[in-house]
Design a protein around this motif. Structure first.
Motif, PDB file in Angstrom:
ATOM      1  N   LEU A 265       8.718 -10.398   5.302  1.00 28.18           N
ATOM      2  CA  LEU A 265       7.649 -11.098   4.583  1.00 28.18           C
ATOM      3  C   LEU A 265       6.639 -10.124   3.994  1.00 28.18           C
ATOM      4  O   LEU A 265       6.048 -10.394   2.938  1.00 28.18           O
ATOM      5  CB  LEU A 265       6.964 -12.092   5.515  1.00 28.18           C
ATOM      6  CG  LEU A 265       7.831 -13.279   5.959  1.00 28.18           C
ATOM      7  CD1 LEU A 265       7.113 -14.092   7.031  1.00 28.18           C
ATOM      8  CD2 LEU A 265       8.187 -14.165   4.765  1.00 28.18           C
ATOM      9  N   ALA A 266       6.447  -8.976   4.662  1.00 25.59           N
ATOM     10  CA  ALA A 266       5.541  -7.964   4.120  1.00 25.59           C
ATOM     11  C   ALA A 266       6.156  -7.244   2.926  1.00 25.59           C
ATOM     12  O   ALA A 266       5.452  -6.834   1.999  1.00 25.59           O
ATOM     13  CB  ALA A 266       5.172  -6.956   5.204  1.00 25.59           C
ATOM     14  N   ARG A 267       7.481  -7.093   2.912  1.00 25.73           N
ATOM     15  CA  ARG A 267       8.160  -6.405   1.807  1.00 25.73           C
ATOM     16  C   ARG A 267       8.421  -7.316   0.618  1.00 25.73           C
ATOM     17  O   ARG A 267       8.567  -6.841  -0.508  1.00 25.73           O
ATOM     18  CB  ARG A 267       9.505  -5.835   2.294  1.00 25.73           C
ATOM     19  CG  ARG A 267       9.371  -4.582   3.141  1.00 25.73           C
ATOM     20  CD  ARG A 267      10.758  -4.064   3.522  1.00 25.73           C
ATOM     21  NE  ARG A 267      11.446  -4.976   4.422  1.00 25.73           N
ATOM     22  CZ  ARG A 267      12.752  -4.975   4.632  1.00 25.73           C
ATOM     23  NH1 ARG A 267      13.537  -4.130   3.966  1.00 25.73           N
ATOM     24  NH2 ARG A 267      13.301  -5.817   5.484  1.00 25.73           N
ATOM     25  N   PHE A 268       8.496  -8.619   0.870  1.00 23.90           N
ATOM     26  CA  PHE A 268       8.825  -9.572  -0.194  1.00 23.90           C
ATOM     27  C   PHE A 268       7.706 -10.609  -0.308  1.00 23.90           C
ATOM     28  O   PHE A 268       7.824 -11.738   0.204  1.00 23.90           O
ATOM     29  CB  PHE A 268      10.174 -10.238   0.104  1.00 23.90           C
ATOM     30  CG  PHE A 268      11.290  -9.255   0.307  1.00 23.90           C
ATOM     31  CD1 PHE A 268      11.799  -8.539  -0.761  1.00 23.90           C
ATOM     32  CD2 PHE A 268      11.820  -9.024   1.565  1.00 23.90           C
ATOM     33  CE1 PHE A 268      12.830  -7.613  -0.582  1.00 23.90           C
ATOM     34  CE2 PHE A 268      12.848  -8.108   1.763  1.00 23.90           C
ATOM     35  CZ  PHE A 268      13.353  -7.401   0.684  1.00 23.90           C
ATOM     36  N   PRO A 269       6.609 -10.241  -0.965  1.00 24.73           N
ATOM     37  CA  PRO A 269       5.423 -11.116  -1.016  1.00 24.73           C
ATOM     38  C   PRO A 269       5.690 -12.471  -1.640  1.00 24.73           C
ATOM     39  O   PRO A 269       5.029 -13.455  -1.275  1.00 24.73           O
ATOM     40  CB  PRO A 269       4.412 -10.299  -1.830  1.00 24.73           C
ATOM     41  CG  PRO A 269       5.206  -9.244  -2.526  1.00 24.73           C
ATOM     42  CD  PRO A 269       6.380  -8.956  -1.659  1.00 24.73           C
ATOM     43  N   SER A 270       6.643 -12.558  -2.561  1.00 26.88           N
ATOM     44  CA  SER A 270       6.930 -13.865  -3.165  1.00 26.88           C
ATOM     45  C   SER A 270       7.468 -14.838  -2.121  1.00 26.88           C
ATOM     46  O   SER A 270       7.204 -16.052  -2.192  1.00 26.88           O
ATOM     47  CB  SER A 270       7.926 -13.715  -4.310  1.00 26.88           C
ATOM     48  OG  SER A 270       9.163 -13.194  -3.845  1.00 26.88           O
ATOM     49  N   LEU A 383       0.050 -10.200   3.011  1.00 26.27           N
ATOM     50  CA  LEU A 383       0.559  -9.422   4.142  1.00 26.27           C
ATOM     51  C   LEU A 383       1.171  -8.154   3.565  1.00 26.27           C
ATOM     52  O   LEU A 383       2.088  -8.218   2.747  1.00 26.27           O
ATOM     53  CB  LEU A 383       1.622 -10.245   4.894  1.00 26.27           C
ATOM     54  CG  LEU A 383       2.230  -9.676   6.174  1.00 26.27           C
ATOM     55  CD1 LEU A 383       1.198  -9.617   7.278  1.00 26.27           C
ATOM     56  CD2 LEU A 383       3.410 -10.549   6.608  1.00 26.27           C
ATOM     57  N   ARG A 384       0.656  -6.990   3.973  1.00 23.29           N
ATOM     58  CA  ARG A 384       1.116  -5.724   3.401  1.00 23.29           C
ATOM     59  C   ARG A 384       1.449  -4.725   4.509  1.00 23.29           C
ATOM     60  O   ARG A 384       0.815  -4.734   5.567  1.00 23.29           O
ATOM     61  CB  ARG A 384       0.041  -5.096   2.509  1.00 23.29           C
ATOM     62  CG  ARG A 384      -0.491  -5.981   1.409  1.00 23.29           C
ATOM     63  CD  ARG A 384      -1.490  -5.214   0.551  1.00 23.29           C
ATOM     64  NE  ARG A 384      -2.163  -6.080  -0.405  1.00 23.29           N
ATOM     65  CZ  ARG A 384      -3.316  -6.699  -0.186  1.00 23.29           C
ATOM     66  NH1 ARG A 384      -3.935  -6.521   0.986  1.00 23.29           N
ATOM     67  NH2 ARG A 384      -3.851  -7.473  -1.107  1.00 23.29           N
ATOM     68  N   ILE A 385       2.383  -3.838   4.218  1.00 23.28           N
ATOM     69  CA  ILE A 385       2.663  -2.708   5.112  1.00 23.28           C
ATOM     70  C   ILE A 385       1.586  -1.662   4.879  1.00 23.28           C
ATOM     71  O   ILE A 385       1.297  -1.288   3.743  1.00 23.28           O
ATOM     72  CB  ILE A 385       4.055  -2.138   4.845  1.00 23.28           C
ATOM     73  CG1 ILE A 385       5.121  -3.202   5.188  1.00 23.28           C
ATOM     74  CG2 ILE A 385       4.296  -0.869   5.663  1.00 23.28           C
ATOM     75  CD1 ILE A 385       6.532  -2.797   4.858  1.00 23.28           C
ATOM     76  N   ALA A 386       0.956  -1.201   5.956  1.00 23.70           N
ATOM     77  CA  ALA A 386      -0.234  -0.350   5.843  1.00 23.70           C
ATOM     78  C   ALA A 386      -0.066   1.011   6.501  1.00 23.70           C
ATOM     79  O   ALA A 386      -1.041   1.647   6.891  1.00 23.70           O
ATOM     80  CB  ALA A 386      -1.436  -1.071   6.456  1.00 23.70           C
ATOM     81  N   GLY A 387       1.159   1.483   6.619  1.00 28.58           N
ATOM     82  CA  GLY A 387       1.383   2.780   7.251  1.00 28.58           C
ATOM     83  C   GLY A 387       2.865   3.039   7.399  1.00 28.58           C
ATOM     84  O   GLY A 387       3.709   2.341   6.816  1.00 28.58           O
ATOM     85  N   THR A 388       3.199   4.022   8.196  1.00 29.50           N
ATOM     86  CA  THR A 388       4.593   4.415   8.389  1.00 29.50           C
ATOM     87  C   THR A 388       5.289   3.457   9.354  1.00 29.50           C
ATOM     88  O   THR A 388       4.832   3.243  10.479  1.00 29.50           O
ATOM     89  CB  THR A 388       4.672   5.847   8.948  1.00 29.50           C
ATOM     90  OG1 THR A 388       4.024   6.733   8.037  1.00 29.50           O
ATOM     91  CG2 THR A 388       6.119   6.272   9.129  1.00 29.50           C
ATOM     92  N   VAL A 389       6.381   2.891   8.907  1.00 31.02           N
ATOM     93  CA  VAL A 389       7.197   2.004   9.744  1.00 31.02           C
ATOM     94  C   VAL A 389       8.140   2.862  10.587  1.00 31.02           C
ATOM     95  O   VAL A 389       8.814   3.750  10.064  1.00 31.02           O
ATOM     96  CB  VAL A 389       8.004   1.024   8.879  1.00 31.02           C
ATOM     97  CG1 VAL A 389       8.910   0.155   9.745  1.00 31.02           C
ATOM     98  CG2 VAL A 389       7.054   0.155   8.042  1.00 31.02           C
ATOM     99  N   PRO A 404       2.903  -1.173  10.998  1.00 38.24           N
ATOM    100  CA  PRO A 404       1.478  -1.307  10.653  1.00 38.24           C
ATOM    101  C   PRO A 404       1.288  -2.306   9.517  1.00 38.24           C
ATOM    102  O   PRO A 404       1.913  -2.171   8.450  1.00 38.24           O
ATOM    103  CB  PRO A 404       1.077   0.114  10.200  1.00 38.24           C
ATOM    104  CG  PRO A 404       2.188   1.007  10.683  1.00 38.24           C
ATOM    105  CD  PRO A 404       3.419   0.179  10.702  1.00 38.24           C
ATOM    106  N   LEU A 405       0.462  -3.300   9.745  1.00 41.78           N
ATOM    107  CA  LEU A 405       0.244  -4.356   8.747  1.00 41.78           C
ATOM    108  C   LEU A 405      -1.240  -4.468   8.408  1.00 41.78           C
ATOM    109  O   LEU A 405      -2.108  -4.242   9.257  1.00 41.78           O
ATOM    110  CB  LEU A 405       0.754  -5.698   9.270  1.00 41.78           C
ATOM    111  CG  LEU A 405       2.262  -5.832   9.483  1.00 41.78           C
ATOM    112  CD1 LEU A 405       2.593  -7.155  10.145  1.00 41.78           C
ATOM    113  CD2 LEU A 405       3.016  -5.688   8.162  1.00 41.78           C
ATOM    114  N   GLU A 406      -1.478  -4.868   7.176  1.00 38.71           N
ATOM    115  CA  GLU A 406      -2.825  -5.165   6.707  1.00 38.71           C
ATOM    116  C   GLU A 406      -2.794  -6.570   6.101  1.00 38.71           C
ATOM    117  O   GLU A 406      -1.848  -6.910   5.372  1.00 38.71           O
ATOM    118  CB  GLU A 406      -3.251  -4.151   5.650  1.00 38.71           C
ATOM    119  CG  GLU A 406      -4.644  -4.374   5.095  1.00 38.71           C
ATOM    120  CD  GLU A 406      -4.986  -3.325   4.054  1.00 38.71           C
ATOM    121  OE1 GLU A 406      -5.944  -2.573   4.273  1.00 38.71           O
ATOM    122  OE2 GLU A 406      -4.261  -3.259   3.022  1.00 38.71           O
ATOM    123  N   VAL A 407      -3.779  -7.382   6.411  1.00 36.56           N
ATOM    124  CA  VAL A 407      -3.781  -8.752   5.915  1.00 36.56           C
ATOM    125  C   VAL A 407      -5.053  -9.041   5.135  1.00 36.56           C
ATOM    126  O   VAL A 407      -6.123  -8.454   5.372  1.00 36.56           O
ATOM    127  CB  VAL A 407      -3.655  -9.770   7.060  1.00 36.56           C
ATOM    128  CG1 VAL A 407      -2.350  -9.578   7.809  1.00 36.56           C
ATOM    129  CG2 VAL A 407      -4.819  -9.688   8.026  1.00 36.56           C
TER     130      VAL A 407
END
Length: 410
Positions: A265-270, A383-389, A404-407
């Motif tokens: 869901l963080a990688r595919f915002p649509s 919902l975004r990825i906010a660092g190194t996975v 790491p997630l940022e909302v």
């Protein structure tokens, strides 16, 4: 990567490939493979219906049709001889006894009958309100931080709280459950560095003790299993083994599936926008992530007699590695298989297995995923990825150690 390769130091078989079968030099238990398995999955599927892995001298299937055939024909492809690389008949049993995952009827039928009632829809309906309260509170807490780790702060914490609560396990020492589950799934592959590292972190006496009646609270799922023993449905010795099996196997698959869904869901915002617009898609978002990311990558079966699979003749005792994750992206079965689509009809995916050995706790996992994702969709706009996975490596499971997630709040 086709052709004969140097044999893995962890190979335990000396078999030759059947005539005409493609021979591939791939290691499905390596860190490099788990970092990006999809090119290898495609190679396996396109090489043929049945392939030979020269590093381990074992046969394998990766196309949906043949993976499902092996999963559903328990009489021909046994789980009781071990769902890992080692054959219990040839090599002995080194894992703790299993009455469900590594058992066939009639033993499996008795055990599964008990667990199916313990995890039945009416029982889960009784747990739902409690789980929902926990999901809402936990999601509320993490999203207000604006930044959090989707694994450590949510995907691990939620199942580790609600599931042992439901079983009736005490609060102390729950963190020990994760290393035990990690070892269990590592033990299905070779005894490589991943297995050895996991083995050093566990206490078999501790995990066995968790299934004993005296360590379980009244009214929980664990005590329901002991009640079944009191009624004679299983033996008194079998009850703690089934409780332990639930505790070992009922966490890691849910944790990795929930982590995979957050990652998608963080990688595919649509797709997250679709979920926000219709919270009823929470179940579908979770299910599609299991198909798309496949937390459980592989399982083995053992041929019980002379047979064929994918048109290839097999002998009694032959081990076959089933690539569940490759089957779940087989273009012969799925339209646009490499696309994460929460509107997809995912019925028939093999992320939870198939047949009589399909994951007995899948209804519970789906409920947990649905509740967490619904709570998230209510509160979060972006919902975004906010660092190194970071990945967590295991011989059977593919999951994340850190996300790491940022909302942005709705």
């Amino acid at each position: 990567m086709a052709g004969h390769a140097e044999r893995s130091p962890y190979a335990i078989y000396d078999s030759d490939p059947p005539p005409g079968v493609p021979v591939l030099d791939v290691d499905p238990f390596s860190v490099d493979f788990f970092a990006d398995p999809y090119p290898v999955h495609e190679q396996l599927r396109e090489a043929g219906p049945f392939v030979w892995l020269s590093r381990y001298n074992i046969g394998a299937v990766a196309r949906y049709e043949h993976v499902r055939d092996a999963l559903t024909d328990w009489k021909t492809f046994s789980s009781a001889r071990g769902v890992g690389m080692e054959d219990f008949v040839r090599h002995g049993r080194f894992r703790l006894p299993s009455l469900i995952l590594e058992a066939d009827p009639p033993q499996h039928s008795r055990s599964r009958g008990v667990l199916s009632r313990v995890l039945s829809p009416p029982v889960l309906k009784g747990l739902r309100d409690r789980f929902e309260v926990e999901a809402e509170a936990m999601v509320e807490d993490v999203v207000w931080r604006k930044r959090f780790d989707g694994i450590a702060d949510l995907a691990e914490v939620f199942p580790l709280r609600v599931f042992p609560d439901a079983i009736g396990m005490g609060r102390e020492g729950r963190e020990k459950l994760l290393p035990h589950a990690d070892l269990l799934f590592n033990s299905f592959g070779p005894r490589n560095e991943l297995f050895q590292a996991a083995k050093e972190k566990v206490s078999f006496d501790w995990i066995e003790a968790q299934g004993q009646r005296g360590n379980l609270a009244p009214g929980g799922l664990g005590m329901m299993i002991h009640d079944a023993a009191d009624r004679g449905e299983i033996s008194g010795d079998e009850a703690p083994i089934l409780v332990r099996a639930l505790l070992q196997a009922g966490l890691d698959t849910t944790i990795n599936a929930l982590g995979a869904t957050l990652y998608c869901l963080a990688r595919f915002p649509s797709e997250f926008d679709r979920l926000r617009a219709d919270h009823k898609l929470a179940k579908a978002a979770f299910e599609e992530a299991i198909r798309f990311e496949a937390p459980v990558q592989t399982f083995f079966r053992t041929a019980t007699c002379a047979t064929t699979l994918g048109g290839t003749p097999l002998n009694e005792g032959d081990k076959v590695l089933m690539f569940l994750a490759a089957a779940n992206r087989d273009p012969r079965q799925w339209d646009r298989p490499d696309v994460y689509d929460i509107g997809r009809k995912t019925i028939g995916h093999v992320g939870f297995g198939a047949g009589i050995h399909a994951c007995v706790g899948q209804l519970l996992a789906r409920m947990e995923g649905e509740l967490v994702l619904t709570a998230l969709a209510r509160r979060v706009k972006r919902l975004r990825i906010a660092g190194t996975v970071e990945r967590r490596y295991n011989n059977t499971l593919r999951g994340l150690a850190s996300l790491p997630l940022e909302v942005e709040l709705a």
